[in-house]
Scaffold this active site. Structure first.
Site, PDB file in Angstrom:
ATOM      1  N   SER A 178      -6.142   0.989  62.586  1.00 15.35           N
ATOM      2  CA  SER A 178      -5.646   1.087  63.741  1.00 15.35           C
ATOM      3  C   SER A 178      -5.183  -0.557  64.317  1.00 15.35           C
ATOM      4  CB  SER A 178      -6.367   1.687  64.784  1.00 15.35           C
ATOM      5  OG  SER A 178      -5.787   1.558  66.139  1.00 15.35           O
ATOM      6  N   TYR A 190     -13.428   2.608  69.627  1.00 17.23           N
ATOM      7  CA  TYR A 190     -12.850   3.063  68.641  1.00 17.23           C
ATOM      8  C   TYR A 190     -12.340   2.211  67.798  1.00 17.23           C
ATOM      9  CZ  TYR A 190      -8.304   4.787  66.835  1.00 17.23           C
ATOM     10  OH  TYR A 190      -7.174   4.961  65.861  1.00 17.23           O
ATOM     11  N   LYS A 213     -12.943   1.247  63.790  1.00 14.66           N
ATOM     12  CA  LYS A 213     -12.302   1.046  62.634  1.00 14.66           C
ATOM     13  C   LYS A 213     -12.481  -0.171  62.017  1.00 14.66           C
ATOM     14  CE  LYS A 213      -9.847   4.832  62.843  1.00 14.66           C
ATOM     15  NZ  LYS A 213      -9.605   5.665  61.857  1.00 14.66           N
TER      16      LYS A 213
END
Ligand SMILES: NC(=O)c1ccc[n+]([C@@H]2O[C@H](COP(=O)([O-])OP(=O)(O)OC[C@H]3O[C@@H](n4cnc5c(N)ncnc54)[C@H](O)[C@@H]3O)[C@@H](O)[C@H]2O)c1
Length: 322
Positions: A117, A141, A145
């Site tokens: 991402s 988050y 990743k």
């Protein structure tokens, strides 16, 4: 090829499955349906309901089907939720990826495509970003990743696992067939969220109008989900050549939030209402990416426009999201 598509009952994974099957590949979908939908599983795919955290289940799947490539779309993906529940995010995203890589290694499965991402960049100082830009994620988050990418690099060094990691920017749209797209009732992504407001006759909230952009609203890079699926198809060829790499998938340019709203107004709803709300913490002014590396090494090109994203998502929401 036989592909194990983990997260294939979700938005991006379901569109990828449809394209893989159309191109003659066999697909096994593993999904725990935590945020996915059974009706997004392609009828020609084999469906296994379960979690990527379940090593024994993965081992069984690898032993039963001769898997050539794993595509890993499964993850927890909501940024504010990751701030509130970081352990869950690291456990699922990082723990899940480690479990998958371990089971792959034990079963001599050598190839993986991973959904990373733009969140790995955090609040970047310079745009457009590319694969060499500093990665300083500003929430769990994005950090999860980036950790997953590190796991891929280490698996490559230790076991010769070939990997392609795609850093997706803002994704929208539905597949050409109209059967696969963003099914969630309360979408957090901008384009489906605006279309959701249109269909429910609600006012669109625009967070912040004092950013350093042409109209004061955030500038973002939007990409059609079918273009992402196409990148996965091209990645299969790279993996066959034992090549690995990290690639940014964006459009080299972007639209401000207000521009997207105006486009929805023009294309879908002349009476769309919107209002400005305060900035959200941690939202950078602009986030766009160069896709030069993906073009040069994979031959990947953006084929869909903002209009395609808005209209296909709207039609999908109108007919499929109940
Ligand atoms: N949507 C975007 O704009 C965007 C942007 C950048 C990156 N990504 C990445 O792309 C991937 C797919 O995103 P999406 O929008 O399709 O999300 P999604 O929530 O629609 O799909 C994720 C799928 O994974 C499944 N899943 C979650 N945890 C699982 C587990 N432990 N085991 C098995 N299945 C599990 C869910 O049920 C769901 O079907 C994610 O990894 C996400 O981080 C998405």
């Amino acid at each position: 090829m036989t592909i194990l598509n983990i997260g294939g009952a979700g938005f991006i994974g379901s569109v990828a499955t449809e394209l893989f099957i159309k191109n003659g590949h066999k697909v096994i979908v593993l999904d725990d349906l935590s945020t996915g939908f059974k009706k997004l599983v392609h009828p020609k795919a084999v469906f296994v309901k379960g979690s990527m955290l379940n090593y024994n289940l993965l081992d069984k799947i690898f032993k039963k089907y001769k898997i050539d490539v794993v595509t890993l779309y499964a993850a927890k993906i909501v940024v504010p939720e990751s701030v509130a529940h970081p352990n869950d995010y690291y456990l699922t995203n990082v723990g899940g990826t480690a479990t998958v890589l371990k089971a792959m290694h034990a079963n001599n499965v050598k190839n993986i495509i991973f959904a990373s991402s733009a969140a790995v960049y955090g609040v970047c100082k310079k745009v457009p970003v590319d694969e060499k830009s500093p990665t300083v994620p500003c929430n769990p988050y994005g950090a999860s990743k980036l950790m997953c990418e590190r796991l891929l690099i280490d698996a490559n060094k230790a076991h010769g696992t070939n990997f392609i990691s795609f850093r997706f920017f803002n994704v929208a749209g539905a597949s050409k067939s109209g059967r696969y797209g963003m099914m969630k009732q309360k979408p957090s992504l901008l384009i489906p969220a605006i279309n959701d407001c249109v269909l429910k006759h609600k006012t669109v909230s625009i967070f912040g109008n004092k950013y350093k952009t042409k109209d004061g609203t955030c500038l973002r890079d939007y990409i059609h989900v079918s273009d992402l699926a196409n990148a996965a198809l091209l990645a299969l060829d790279q993996l066959k050549k034992n090549k690995s790499g990290i690639y940014c998938l964006g459009s080299n340019s972007g639209y401000t939030v207000l521009e997207v709203v105006k486009n929805v107004e023009k294309l879908i709803d002349k009476n769309l209402k919107y209002e400005f709300k305060p900035n959200r913490a941690g939202d950078p002014d602009a986030l766009i990416t160069s896709n030069k590396k993906a073009y040069q090494q994979l031959g990947w090109k953006v084929k869909h426009s903002l209009k395609d994203m808005i209209v296909s998502d709207y039609n999908f929401r109108k007919t499929m999201v109940k």
